[in-house]
Design a protein around this motif. Structure first.
Motif, PDB file in Angstrom:
ATOM      1  N   UNK A   1     -10.603 -43.320 -31.358  1.00 61.24           N
ATOM      2  CA  UNK A   1     -10.488 -42.043 -30.681  1.00 61.24           C
ATOM      3  C   UNK A   1     -10.422 -42.249 -29.168  1.00 61.24           C
ATOM      4  N   UNK A   2     -10.555 -43.491 -28.662  1.00 67.25           N
ATOM      5  CA  UNK A   2     -10.532 -43.717 -27.222  1.00 67.25           C
ATOM      6  C   UNK A   2      -9.154 -43.434 -26.645  1.00 67.25           C
ATOM      7  N   UNK A   3      -9.139 -42.815 -25.461  1.00 71.50           N
ATOM      8  CA  UNK A   3      -7.889 -42.572 -24.753  1.00 71.50           C
ATOM      9  C   UNK A   3      -7.869 -43.415 -23.475  1.00 71.50           C
ATOM     10  N   UNK A   4      -8.459 -42.915 -22.385  1.00 73.96           N
ATOM     11  CA  UNK A   4      -8.612 -43.717 -21.160  1.00 73.96           C
ATOM     12  C   UNK A   4      -7.266 -44.135 -20.573  1.00 73.96           C
ATOM     13  N   UNK A   5      -6.370 -43.156 -20.436  1.00 77.49           N
ATOM     14  CA  UNK A   5      -5.011 -43.429 -19.970  1.00 77.49           C
ATOM     15  C   UNK A   5      -4.831 -43.207 -18.473  1.00 77.49           C
ATOM     16  N   UNK A   6      -5.902 -42.880 -17.756  1.00 76.57           N
ATOM     17  CA  UNK A   6      -5.846 -42.561 -16.328  1.00 76.57           C
ATOM     18  C   UNK A   6      -5.387 -41.129 -16.067  1.00 76.57           C
ATOM     19  N   UNK A   7      -5.317 -40.306 -17.109  1.00 74.29           N
ATOM     20  CA  UNK A   7      -4.999 -38.894 -16.939  1.00 74.29           C
ATOM     21  C   UNK A   7      -5.567 -38.102 -18.116  1.00 74.29           C
ATOM     22  N   UNK A   8      -5.708 -36.801 -17.895  1.00 72.96           N
ATOM     23  CA  UNK A   8      -6.136 -35.913 -18.974  1.00 72.96           C
ATOM     24  C   UNK A   8      -4.951 -35.700 -19.912  1.00 72.96           C
ATOM     25  N   UNK A   9      -5.202 -35.888 -21.187  1.00 77.06           N
ATOM     26  CA  UNK A   9      -4.113 -35.785 -22.162  1.00 77.06           C
ATOM     27  C   UNK A   9      -3.716 -34.333 -22.398  1.00 77.06           C
ATOM     28  N   UNK A  10      -2.430 -34.041 -22.393  1.00 71.85           N
ATOM     29  CA  UNK A  10      -1.995 -32.692 -22.776  1.00 71.85           C
ATOM     30  C   UNK A  10      -2.160 -32.497 -24.283  1.00 71.85           C
ATOM     31  N   UNK A  11      -2.229 -31.256 -24.701  1.00 70.22           N
ATOM     32  CA  UNK A  11      -2.432 -30.983 -26.135  1.00 70.22           C
ATOM     33  C   UNK A  11      -1.195 -31.348 -26.946  1.00 70.22           C
ATOM     34  N   UNK A  12      -0.105 -31.664 -26.277  1.00 68.16           N
ATOM     35  CA  UNK A  12       1.112 -32.069 -26.981  1.00 68.16           C
ATOM     36  C   UNK A  12       1.070 -33.513 -27.459  1.00 68.16           C
ATOM     37  N   UNK A  13       0.094 -34.309 -26.990  1.00 70.99           N
ATOM     38  CA  UNK A  13       0.119 -35.744 -27.288  1.00 70.99           C
ATOM     39  C   UNK A  13      -0.290 -36.071 -28.713  1.00 70.99           C
ATOM     40  N   UNK A  14      -1.378 -35.484 -29.174  1.00 68.15           N
ATOM     41  CA  UNK A  14      -1.934 -35.867 -30.469  1.00 68.15           C
ATOM     42  C   UNK A  14      -2.110 -34.636 -31.361  1.00 68.15           C
ATOM     43  N   UNK A  15      -1.823 -34.805 -32.649  1.00 67.62           N
ATOM     44  CA  UNK A  15      -2.235 -33.777 -33.597  1.00 67.62           C
ATOM     45  C   UNK A  15      -3.753 -33.707 -33.635  1.00 67.62           C
ATOM     46  N   UNK A  16      -4.382 -34.866 -33.531  1.00 67.59           N
ATOM     47  CA  UNK A  16      -5.843 -34.912 -33.418  1.00 67.59           C
ATOM     48  C   UNK A  16      -6.235 -36.206 -32.728  1.00 67.59           C
ATOM     49  N   UNK A  17      -7.214 -36.095 -31.845  1.00 67.43           N
ATOM     50  CA  UNK A  17      -7.760 -37.256 -31.144  1.00 67.43           C
ATOM     51  C   UNK A  17      -9.269 -37.050 -31.080  1.00 67.43           C
ATOM     52  N   UNK A  18      -9.980 -37.702 -31.966  1.00 66.51           N
ATOM     53  CA  UNK A  18     -11.424 -37.522 -32.081  1.00 66.51           C
ATOM     54  C   UNK A  18     -11.983 -38.633 -32.952  1.00 66.51           C
ATOM     55  N   UNK A  19     -13.305 -38.788 -32.991  1.00 68.05           N
ATOM     56  CA  UNK A  19     -13.901 -39.806 -33.868  1.00 68.05           C
ATOM     57  C   UNK A  19     -13.619 -39.580 -35.354  1.00 68.05           C
ATOM     58  N   UNK A  20     -13.152 -38.378 -35.707  1.00 69.17           N
ATOM     59  CA  UNK A  20     -12.835 -38.084 -37.107  1.00 69.17           C
ATOM     60  C   UNK A  20     -11.334 -38.083 -37.380  1.00 69.17           C
ATOM     61  N   UNK A  21     -10.543 -38.388 -36.375  1.00 70.24           N
ATOM     62  CA  UNK A  21      -9.089 -38.363 -36.545  1.00 70.24           C
ATOM     63  C   UNK A  21      -8.654 -39.399 -37.578  1.00 70.24           C
ATOM     64  N   UNK A  22      -7.712 -39.009 -38.433  1.00 73.04           N
ATOM     65  CA  UNK A  22      -7.284 -39.905 -39.516  1.00 73.04           C
ATOM     66  C   UNK A  22      -5.955 -39.405 -40.060  1.00 73.04           C
ATOM     67  N   UNK A  23      -5.105 -40.329 -40.477  1.00 74.04           N
ATOM     68  CA  UNK A  23      -3.835 -39.917 -41.080  1.00 74.04           C
ATOM     69  C   UNK A  23      -4.072 -39.093 -42.341  1.00 74.04           C
TER      70      UNK A  23
END
Length: 543
Positions: free
Chosen positions: A147-169
């Motif tokens: 779930x780590x991002x750390x891309x040097x910017x705040x992610x827009x909601x368009x990037x991931x369907x889900x980004x969290x410790x519970x995210x899973x295909x």
């Protein structure tokens, strides 16, 4: 769950022993499922398949037996956030202003320290640049990040369907939808050396390999045993992901990448531009690759995003500076050089650049008056760092170990990493290597000329330029909504803004790719966000 089959032409290959072979693939009729398993702060040698340092990594051994093992893979930085910025964009962090570690607001709880006058910011990406997850979503992929991002910017909601410790295909609403899933394991991160200090060791300190950058004593061996133990536990986590893919009937036809976000996390490794801080493991398993083989092809982290799009049959945008090394858009010529950079590390500024041809490494020190060692407060939590500082103060380190603490460094460095893998013997002044020095110096200068280097700018002046001279980031212009003939069209006056929409707050955001159907009375929520700006969100009823 449906097993996703590849067409016959995508799985046929011809292979020579020890050399991976991949056919030139046309776009897949069906998008392949792709999984990236990412660990942190890990050099290849800790894995048994790359030689090992005393620990056991059976699950990665098994994956390697079915994968191509890449031996010349280099991050663009020896630390996570700048490296991850290059991964997510396919562009060098120095070319987009994402080179400093790190840019977002400091966290006292995490032990972050920043220079006087620093103001947290999101990197403003260049006009037209989109991240690879958004491009995947636009092409129909379900994207999950755990779930780590750390891309040097705040992610827009368009990037991931889900980004969290519970995210899973497994969470995608349609089990037949192709997916791209990241599983990021933090247990091998440098911080886990002190966070897990009291946990049981899985390797005896007397059995670990001590590198020549450290004194061979009980403190060194114990800290290395802790680090190696954490790598062994990470291996078990990899095994869990593999087991889930097999349980779901997806393992055979899923493309799997395993890699680390840069080189090793230990002192005199992490944050440095020596190979031990940059070189990363990479295993790739795919139906069309010859498993159990190795490749010496030179690969940079900026190549990951274009390769991913190439495998997914998505056109590689011009904003990506790397080149695909697999898939239908594979580059005609292999990479000749890899490039890397070191800039601000927390509170400490330095500017160092490196270029490698896979054997010879050139380093340009733009601030030679500074030592290589930086007094990064975060790292002082590592007992080995404290130990090295104490030994250096007492004059008990050998010349190669003490070299890190020298008061200054040369303008240029050149190493033969084949005969001198620890990069101790600087050849820059050796006339026998003047030709190689000239070649790599020119490669470095050509790289800057081609892509630019924002590390030469004052950091806060760079940010104020992005913000139009103001004290805070601009806000993305709210989306404009047009509803005609049952179709909804969205736009934003902010150039390069990504737009997302949903018809209920209880559902996930969809990426806007073109007009969609609507009905009078429908609720509509719209989010517009240019990366580096603040997002804007509106809610309305269609009329």
């Amino acid at each position: 769950m449906k097993i996703r089959l590849f067409p016959l032409f995508a799985v046929l290959f011809f292979a020579c022993k020890g050399t991976p072979t991949e056919i030139k693939q046309p776009e897949y009729p069906e998008k392949p499922n792709i999984v990236w398993i990412v660990c942190e702060d890990l050099s290849p040698e800790h894995l048994e398949t790359y030689g090992g340092t005393g620990g056991k990594t059976p699950f990665l051994n098994a994956l390697a037996a079915e994968s191509v093992q890449y031996n010349q893979v280099f991050a663009t930085a020896g630390v996570c956030a700048p490296s991850r910025a290059a991964l997510i964009t396919g562009a060098y962090q120095t070319s987009i202003g994402a080179m400093h570690m790190r840019t977002l607001a400091p966290s006292a709880a995490a032990g972050d320290a920043y220079p006087t006058g620093f103001k947290g910011y999101s990197t403003v990406l260049p006009e037209g640049m989109k991240t690879y997850p958004e491009l995947l979503r636009m092409a129909g992929y379900y994207t999950s990040n755990n779930s780590k991002e750390d891309y040097q910017f705040k992610s827009p909601v368009t990037m991931w369907d889900e980004s969290s410790p519970k995210a899973h295909y497994r969470n995608r609403p349609d089990p037949n939808q192709p997916f791209f899933a990241i599983f990021n394991f933090t247990i091998s991160h440098e911080s886990q050396v002190w966070v897990r200090a009291n946990e049981e060791l899985l390797v005896d300190p007397k059995d670990v390999k001590v590198p020549p950058v450290y004194p061979d004593d009980s403190i060194t061996r114990h800290v290395l045993a802790r680090f190696i133990t954490n790598a062994m536990r990470m291996d078990m986590q990899v095994g869990e992901v593999i087991a889930q893919l097999k349980e779901d009937g997806l393992y055979e036809n899923t493309i799997i990448f395993f890699y680390s976000d840069h080189g090793d996390g230990m002192p005199y490794y992490k944050r440095e531009l020596y190979d031990r801080g940059l070189r990363a493991p990479l295993l790739i398993k795919a139906p069309f690759l010859d498993g159990g083989t190795q490749s010496e092809e030179l690969i940079s982290f900026v190549d990951f995003a274009p390769t991913l799009l190439s495998l997914a049959g998505i056109p590689i945008p011009e904003s990506m500076q790397g080149q695909a090394f697999l898939g239908s858009q594979k580059a005609e010529n292999p990479r000749k050089y890899s490039f890397a950079a070191r800039d601000r590390m927390d509170s400490e500024y330095d500017r160092v650049r490196a270029v490698s041809d896979g054997r010879f490494k050139y380093i340009r020190n733009y601030m030679p008056e500074k030592p290589n060692y930086q007094n990064v407060q975060y790292r002082l939590q590592n007992p080995l760092m404290v130990h090295l500082l104490d030994l250096n103060k007492k004059g008990l380190l050998d010349k190669n170990q003490a070299r890190w603490f020298a008061k200054s460094k040369p303008d240029e460095e050149l190493y033969d990493t084949k005969s001198d893998p620890w990069e101790f013997n600087n050849l820059a002044g050796n006339p026998e290597y003047s030709g190689k020095l000239t070649e790599l110096r020119k490669a470095h200068e050509d790289w800057i000329a081609k892509y630019g280097d924002m590390g030469a700018l004052n950091e806060m002046e760079m940010v104020r330029n992005w913000w139009g001279g103001k004290d805070g980031a601009p806000t993305t212009e709210p989306a404009q909504v047009k509803f005609e003939n049952g179709k909804v069209t969205l736009s934003s006056a902010t150039s390069s803004a990504s737009i997302a929409y949903r018809k209920s707050k209880n559902v996930g955001w969809k990426v806007y790719v073109g007009p969609f159907e609507g009905n009078p009375g429908d609720s509509l929520y719209v989010n517009a966000h240019r990366i580096g700006f603040e997002p804007s969100e509106i809610a309305l009823i269609l009329k």
